[in-house]
Design an enzyme around this catalytic site. Structure first.
Site, PDB file in Angstrom:
ATOM      1  N   HIS A 151       0.788  -1.234   0.000  1.00 19.91           N
ATOM      2  CA  HIS A 151       0.000   0.000   0.000  1.00 19.91           C
ATOM      3  C   HIS A 151       0.819   1.282   0.000  1.00 19.91           C
ATOM      4  CE1 HIS A 151      -0.210  -0.087   4.730  1.00 19.91           C
ATOM      5  NE2 HIS A 151       1.010  -0.318   4.276  1.00 19.91           N
ATOM      6  N   HIS A 152       2.140   1.198   0.052  1.00 28.56           N
ATOM      7  CA  HIS A 152       2.951   2.416  -0.005  1.00 28.56           C
ATOM      8  C   HIS A 152       3.311   2.815  -1.435  1.00 28.56           C
ATOM      9  CE1 HIS A 152       3.162   2.340   4.274  1.00 28.56           C
ATOM     10  NE2 HIS A 152       3.909   1.258   4.329  1.00 28.56           N
ATOM     11  N   ALA A 153       3.097   1.937  -2.396  1.00 27.04           N
ATOM     12  CA  ALA A 153       3.375   2.277  -3.787  1.00 27.04           C
ATOM     13  C   ALA A 153       2.297   3.213  -4.309  1.00 27.04           C
ATOM     14  CB  ALA A 153       3.445   1.012  -4.644  1.00 27.04           C
TER      15      ALA A 153
END
Length: 301
Positions: A117-119
């Site tokens: 979810h950090h991309a």
């Protein structure tokens, strides 16, 4: 009917050693634990570039697929960008896309990877190369399988990349419950954010979670839910800063699964983070989510 479980051998990239902060071996360990008890696995295809381009800058996608990511981006991600890492992330995205299709038929499905979810659109960060949930949501929307999506993110870290990708897309409702005093420092707003104080334990967490999940369904009516069941809120996690027990994680997974089941909303489980030094302990905690969704699939049958 049994829960569809998606797994690909490429989820575990041998190029990342056990001493790395990201315990890559956990993916094969989760699969081994489930196979030992007789679970069958469905193998996904690698995500094609046209899917990846739905959520990411095509130039960045090409750089990942050709192992030509610049050094600054690679440092931000935390991996050397090798062909093995490219294969792993394409398999992971493909697995989440397949699990989404299976969830529509079975009421629930899980992939034994995912939750990156950090991309964001521009590129990766925080051990996340491609945002598998974002790609899968866009694939499902663009192909007309669903009209509204919700992302319920219970990883201990804020789902910043997902929030950025869908900031202007009303078809996707993003919700994150996380440790506020934790990475990333910059937390762009999701549609719903609940930031918890560090060292919050089971009681405080589960009370907040009940309100969080209720608020999601008060504010949106999704055709499918993507559930990021990161186990990094656990007390033993090196990067978590919350203090959940095993029982706390089990209850969390049950609350989310049952909330979807009551509303007959298909749920897709992805593993998310988990950074304890004991990779097998992390793998066992990830199985909690599989067990919770197994009950949803049984009821849907």
């Amino acid at each position: 009917m049994s829960l569809p479980i998606v797994h690909h051998a490429d989820y575990d990239a041998d190029s990342v050693p056990d001493r790395h902060r990201f315990p890559m071996r956990k993916y094969s360990l989760v699969a081994e634990l489930l196979r030992t008890r007789g679970e069958a696995m469905t193998v996904p295809q690698h995500a094609p570039q046209r899917w990846l381009n739905l959520a990411h800058d095509p130039d960045y996608v090409t750089a990942v697929l050709t192992s030509s990511v610049d050094a600054k981006t690679a440092r931000r991600i935390g991996f050397e960008m090798t062909p093995a890492i490219a294969a792993r992330t394409c398999a992971s995205v493909g697995g989440t896309c397949l699990a989404a299709r299976l969830a529509l038929d079975h009421g629930a499905a899980v992939t034994l990877a995912g939750g990156s979810h950090h991309a964001s659109y521009e590129g990766g960060a925080g051990f996340c190369v491609f945002n598998d949930v974002a790609v899968a949501a866009r694939v499902m929307l663009e192909e007309g399988h669903v009209r509204q999506v919700a992302v319920i993110d219970c990883d201990v870290h804020h789902g910043d990349g997902t929030a950025r990708i869908f900031a202007d897309d009303r078809r996707v409702f993003t919700a994150s419950i996380h440790c506020e005093d934790n990475w990333p420092l910059e937390k762009p707003p999701s549609d719903l954010d609940v930031g918890l104080d560090k060292e919050t334990g089971d009681e405080g967490y589960l009370e907040a979670l009940e309100g969080f999940v209720s608020a999601v369904f008060e504010r949106t009516s999704p055709d499918i839910v993507f559930y990021n069941a990161g186990v990094d809120p656990h007390a033993d996690d090196r990067l978590g800063r919350l203090c959940l027990s095993d029982d706390g994680l089990k209850t969390r997974d049950r609350i989310v699964a049952e909330a979807c089941a009551r509303r007959a909303v298909p749920i897709v489980g992805v593993l998310g983070g988990g950074y304890s030094s004991d990779a097998m302990a992390v793998a066992r905690r990830h199985v909690f989510m599989v067990d919770a969704l197994q009950k949803v699939a049984a009821v849907s049958a």
